[in-house]
Design a protein around this motif. Structure first.
Motif, short mmCIF file in Angstrom:
data_model
loop_
_atom_site.label_atom_id
_atom_site.label_comp_id
_atom_site.label_asym_id
_atom_site.label_seq_id
_atom_site.Cartn_x
_atom_site.Cartn_y
_atom_site.Cartn_z
N ASP A 1 -7.85 -6.23 20.02
CA ASP A 1 -8.45 -6.60 20.99
C ASP A 1 -9.53 -5.67 21.71
N ALA A 2 -9.21 -4.26 21.69
CA ALA A 2 -10.00 -3.41 22.35
C ALA A 2 -11.23 -2.92 21.40
N GLY A 3 -11.22 -3.42 20.28
CA GLY A 3 -12.12 -2.92 19.09
C GLY A 3 -11.74 -1.92 18.53
N LYS A 4 -10.30 -1.45 18.43
CA LYS A 4 -9.96 -0.26 17.80
C LYS A 4 -9.58 -0.72 16.29
N LEU A 5 -9.60 0.19 15.11
CA LEU A 5 -9.12 -0.17 14.13
C LEU A 5 -7.63 0.43 13.99
N GLN A 6 -6.70 -0.43 13.97
CA GLN A 6 -5.29 -0.31 14.04
C GLN A 6 -4.60 -0.49 12.43
N ARG A 7 -3.70 0.26 12.08
CA ARG A 7 -3.04 0.20 10.83
C ARG A 7 -2.04 -0.89 11.07
N ILE A 8 -2.08 -2.07 10.30
CA ILE A 8 -1.01 -3.00 10.70
C ILE A 8 -0.11 -2.96 9.81
N ASP A 9 -0.47 -2.37 8.34
CA ASP A 9 0.58 -2.60 7.40
C ASP A 9 0.43 -1.50 6.50
N ARG A 10 1.31 -1.07 5.78
CA ARG A 10 1.30 0.02 4.82
C ARG A 10 2.20 -0.12 3.59
N VAL A 11 1.79 0.16 2.28
CA VAL A 11 2.78 -0.15 1.15
C VAL A 11 2.47 1.12 0.60
N GLU A 12 3.76 1.84 0.12
CA GLU A 12 3.56 3.30 -0.68
C GLU A 12 4.11 2.86 -2.15
N LEU A 13 3.44 3.23 -3.27
CA LEU A 13 3.76 2.68 -4.37
C LEU A 13 3.37 3.94 -5.30
N ASP A 14 3.91 3.83 -6.64
CA ASP A 14 3.40 4.74 -7.83
C ASP A 14 2.25 3.88 -8.44
N VAL A 15 1.14 4.40 -8.63
CA VAL A 15 0.01 4.01 -9.37
C VAL A 15 0.20 4.75 -10.64
N ASP A 16 0.03 3.70 -11.70
CA ASP A 16 -0.24 4.27 -13.17
C ASP A 16 -0.99 3.51 -13.98
N GLY A 17 -1.71 4.06 -14.97
CA GLY A 17 -2.38 3.22 -15.85
C GLY A 17 -3.73 2.95 -15.21
N GLU A 18 -4.67 2.13 -16.02
CA GLU A 18 -5.80 1.53 -15.41
C GLU A 18 -5.81 0.55 -14.51
N ARG A 19 -4.64 0.11 -14.41
CA ARG A 19 -4.59 -1.26 -13.38
C ARG A 19 -3.18 -1.34 -13.03
N THR A 20 -2.92 -1.20 -11.78
CA THR A 20 -1.64 -1.37 -11.00
C THR A 20 -1.64 -2.46 -10.01
N ASP A 21 -0.86 -3.34 -10.21
CA ASP A 21 -0.81 -4.49 -9.39
C ASP A 21 0.19 -4.27 -8.08
N VAL A 22 -0.11 -4.77 -6.94
CA VAL A 22 0.48 -4.38 -5.78
C VAL A 22 0.88 -5.94 -5.23
N PRO A 23 2.02 -6.45 -5.68
CA PRO A 23 2.50 -7.85 -5.43
C PRO A 23 2.87 -7.88 -4.06
N GLU A 24 3.30 -6.66 -3.32
CA GLU A 24 3.75 -6.59 -1.96
C GLU A 24 2.50 -7.32 -0.88
N LEU A 25 1.05 -6.98 -1.38
CA LEU A 25 0.21 -7.43 -0.26
C LEU A 25 -0.02 -8.77 -0.63
N VAL A 26 0.31 -9.60 -1.80
CA VAL A 26 0.00 -11.15 -1.58
C VAL A 26 0.46 -11.85 -0.83
N GLY A 27 -0.45 -12.81 -0.23
CA GLY A 27 0.37 -13.65 0.46
C GLY A 27 0.25 -13.27 2.03
#
Length: 850
Positions: free
Chosen positions: A498-524
């Motif tokens: 509400d004050a116009g500041k960019l706040q982190r509202i979520d964070r997902v830590e994962l291992d990325v490997d290959g040319e494409r890594t899906d992140v199902p934790e962010l779906v929905g």
């Protein structure tokens, strides 16, 4: 002067060195000193080898009591040793040259009081300029130094300084004394040291984790002592000692710890065991930015970490140089963040060190972290962003993957097993594997044994309600270095509050490997205003933003609550501009619109450097002058709006001085210089005066008489260097020709003066004034490389490359030079290739900036 890895391996196969007893006579004038060395070593009986000794002349060589003819066995670089016994004693008497290049035993005369100051710099192959030595890191031994010098000097080495004994008088009737040091522990020759002269010191002590009292000393020239903030150095040292002893599980290994600020030093510092040398600019005689204060702190911690990693345990050969430097780089930042006031040091790491690594890793000379080092020339050009910054970045990622506790557990076992020895990469990895339970074979192959940097991009889809329906991380690599790697990283989700500041509202830590890594934790989840790959900067990879995130970042970059995510967005925008993906002018606008709100001094410093690079190289040449003038106008406005006396005010003033070129700009600079228009809170001290003088010189407002007047006011070593830079910045053909002559055609300019003159020579508003020197550069380069010492030659080859003339003609001439260069000049070829790549990149960026 070169030494190949095969020569070193063959010599190590037949030798075990026990001790060196080195007697140096520093009372014989200003050109040479006497060096008498007794070496004891075991060898394969009947074998022959050589010892390294860069000498003026050799008067005596005795091997096992047999006199060898110096004229037959010595060529001024190596001394041949035939028919070795099983146990050997070698005695060599020689005269050695003092150096003014920052290599070997460097000699400096303070213009303030005409006192002589000496210091050694031995890494990589320059202990051989002071005493005969088997110059390779795996032939460790003990070293006993005996030094005769003027009695009013202080003499410092790796062992505690003994009480001197009167030795009579030198030829000039100066009283002399002899200092007889105790033998060191088992060391590689490149971390031995001698510092001598009328240095003054501040003393303190601390108690090590094993209960020993460790004497501490901080040293500087007499004329600088009034500026030495020794207590700050001691505080950082104590914090570092406590942190490293706890993390490494090994007490500090040496009997004392001295830190010496020495003149005309080539690097930031050098990790001589118990006697660390630092560049003298870390003694702040004028106000410096907070970024510089932090840089000094990181350097202090970096060199302290080397006492364990590098000095106590040393790489076997220079291909594992990264084991020294990457580890010290990582540990110094970790220590700063966890044990000192510099809690934001990982932000600095992201903005400075990683930017260096990414830049180096995209050059045609990029190489694996574990580089192939065939000889000394290879390693001398390998103190680069891969060895330091990429290696440290990869270690940071490894720590995130295995856990810091497990990582340090492995490190403690490593020190426990290998203290006072030499190691290879496998020795460290095996201990980390045991501690973490992870197989690091594939990790090593992908991260340490291949080159190149990957790029990560988010791919996400949302429905009509703004809910994420799919999210993936896409990874790519360039064709020349196609390795796709595993990354431990975090995805951060930021939204405006509400004050116009960019706040982190979520964070997902994962291992990325290959040319494409899906992140199902962010779906929905609802789509945030900004998605940031590699949040917290765990991974080593370039990142890109999706379109929505890029728009948010452009409008609200200043509104991040934390400096690290803001820095990662800055880095992404910079990479895109450098890579020619976005117009350079957009990056200039982004900086000038947001830098005024940037709170981190180091980030401001980096952004201003990137602004200068973008304006000089990446913007369309047709618009460069107008854009530079507009940028200078903006910087002056930023300086006026900055808080009085603030760090940003100082940085903006300096940046404005660097870009000022119109009559109006120069009027403002002159008004600041004379004091008629000094911004509130800004102190015009000695160093800032010189920056203003040089700005006025480069703009054609001041000339040589003005430089001379300022030098008379500041008749110090620092003043002399500043005057050399200002003189070379005079924008006339005659002044540039004179500077060229003094740098390239003569060979007597000391290292620091040459560095300053090169900087001034290249400081031009109109690059056309440098056009006559392009052909001269390529004509002179082979002789410069062949006739000068490595440090001096590299300064010239890199510093005078015609990079400001970013034209196809310059590129063609560079290509023709490389095509004609002989195959043996591999290091020279690498330096030219790296510089040439800068023009290739600039032309690509200019083509996009329309």
């Amino acid at each position: 002067m070169n030494l190949t890895r095969e020569e070193a391996r063959a010599r190590a196969d037949i030798l075990t060195v026990t001790s060196y007893d080195i007697n140096l006579d520093l009372t014989r004038g200003d050109t040479v000193f006497g060096s008498r060395t007794v070496v004891k070593f075991e060898a394969t009986q009947g074998a022959s080898t050589f010892i390294d000794a860069v000498t003026k002349d050799v008067s005596r060589v005795t091997l096992n009591g047999v006199e060898l003819d110096p004229s037959e066995v010595s060529d001024g670089i190596r001394i041949q040793l035939p028919q070795l016994a099983a146990t050997n004693e070698l005695v060599i008497d020689a005269d050695m040259f003092y150096m003014n290049t920052g290599e070997g035993l460097h000699r400096f005369v303070d213009p303030v009081d005409n006192e002589v100051y000496l210091y050694t710099q031995f890494e990589v192959p320059d202990s051989r300029r002071v005493f005969p030595v088997f110059e390779q890191p795996d032939l460790k031994a003990t070293f006993r130094f005996t030094v005769t010098a003027p009695s009013h000097w202080d003499v410092i080495s790796n062992s505690p300084t003994p009480e001197p004994v009167a030795a009579g008088s030198a030829d000039d009737d100066v009283a002399t004394s002899t200092w007889s040091f105790e033998p060191t522990g088992v060391l590689s020759s490149y971390v031995t040291a001698l510092i001598a002269g009328p240095y003054q010191s501040v003393r303190s002590e601390l108690t090590s984790s094993d209960g020993r009292v460790i004497p501490l000393g901080v040293f500087a020239r007499k004329s600088l002592m009034q500026h030495l903030d020794a207590e700050n150095v001691f505080d950082l040292t104590r914090q570092g000692f406590t942190f490293f002893e706890e993390q490494f599980g090994t007490p500090y290994p040496f009997p004392k710890y001295d830190q010496l600020f020495v003149p005309e030093f080539n690097a930031g510092a050098m990790e001589n065991a118990g006697a660390v040398t630092f560049v003298e600019s870390y003694v702040f005689r004028s106000r410096v930015t907070d970024a510089t204060v932090e840089r000094r702190a990181i350097t202090i911690l970096h060199e302290l970490a080397h006492m364990w990693f590098g000095d106590l345990v040393t790489m076997r050969w220079w291909n594992d140089l990264w084991l020294n430097e990457s580890f010290a780089e990582f540990m110094s930042t970790l220590a700063a963040a966890e044990a000192t006031e510099f809690k934001q040091s990982w932000t600095t790491f992201a903005s400075l060190e990683k930017a260096w690594a990414y830049r180096q890793d995209q050059l045609p000379s990029t190489h694996p972290i574990v580089a192939e080092i065939n000889d000394l020339e290879d390693v001398q050009v390998n103190f680069d962003g891969i060895t330091y910054a990429k290696g440290a970045s990869v270690l940071k990622q490894l720590v995130a993957w295995v856990g810091q506790d497990k990582f340090m557990e492995g490190v403690r076992e490593y020190f426990g097993k290998h203290s006072w020895k030499n190691t290879e990469l496998v020795d460290l990895l095996s201990e980390l594997e045991k501690a973490s339970g992870r197989d690091l074979t594939e990790w090593s192959a992908l991260w340490l044994e291949t080159a190149g940097v990957n790029t990560l991009r988010p791919e996400l889809e949302v429905d009509d309600d703004g809910v994420i329906t799919s999210f993936a991380v896409l990874q790519s690599a360039v064709a020349d270095y196609p390795t796709i790697r595993p990354h431990r990283l975090a995805v951060g989700c930021y939204s405006l509050d509400d004050a116009g500041k960019l706040q982190r509202i979520d964070r997902v830590e994962l291992d990325v490997d290959g040319e494409r890594t899906d992140v199902p934790e962010l779906v929905g989840r609802a789509r945030p205003d900004l998605v940031l790959l590699n949040d917290d900067d765990l991974a080593y990879a370039k990142i890109r933003l999706d379109e929505v995130s890029l728009r948010t970042a452009t409008r609200h970059l200043k509104d991040f609550n934390d400096s690290l995510p803001r820095t990662l967005v800055w880095a992404s925008a910079w990479d895109a501009a450098r890579d020619g993906e976005t117009p350079a002018r957009n990056y200039v606008e982004l900086i000038l619109q947001n830098i005024g709100a940037e709170s981190d001094s180091s980030v401001v410093l980096v952004l201003l450097r990137q602004l200068a690079t973008t304006l000089a190289f990446y913007v369309n040449p047709d618009d460069r002058t107008a854009m530079t003038i507009a940028a200078a106008d903006s910087l002056w406005e930023l300086a006026q709006r900055a808080d009085a006396g603030s760090d940003s005010q100082l940085q903006f003033i300096k940046a404005f001085a660097g870009h000022a070129q119109t009559a109006s700009h120069l009027d403002t600079i002159e008004a600041i210089f004379t004091g008629s228009e000094t911004p509130e809170g800004l102190e015009i001290d000695a160093d800032l005066r010189w920056e203003l003088v040089t700005s006025l010189v480069a703009g054609g407002r001041f000339a040589q008489p003005d430089i001379d007047a300022e030098l008379e006011r500041d008749a110090t070593a620092t003043g002399q260097l500043a005057a050399a830079q200002a003189k070379a910045a005079i924008p006339t053909p005659e002044a540039k020709a004179e500077a060229w002559h003094s740098i390239v055609e003569r060979s007597d300019m000391p290292n620091a003066a040459q560095r300053s003159a090169i900087a001034g020579f290249m400081r031009v508003h109109d690059p056309a004034v440098l056009a006559p020197f392009v052909d001269q550069y390529f004509a002179a380069a082979p002789d410069v490389w062949g006739s000068r010492t490595h440090e001096i030659a590299q300064q010239i080859i890199v510093g005078l490359y015609p990079s400001r003339l970013t034209t196809q003609e310059t590129l063609d001439k560079s290509g023709a030079f490389l095509a004609a260069l002989d195959a043996e000049s591999t290091s020279l070829r690498r330096l030219i290739l790296e510089s040439q790549d800068g023009i290739v990149r600039a032309l690509k960026a200019q083509a996009v900036d329309r």
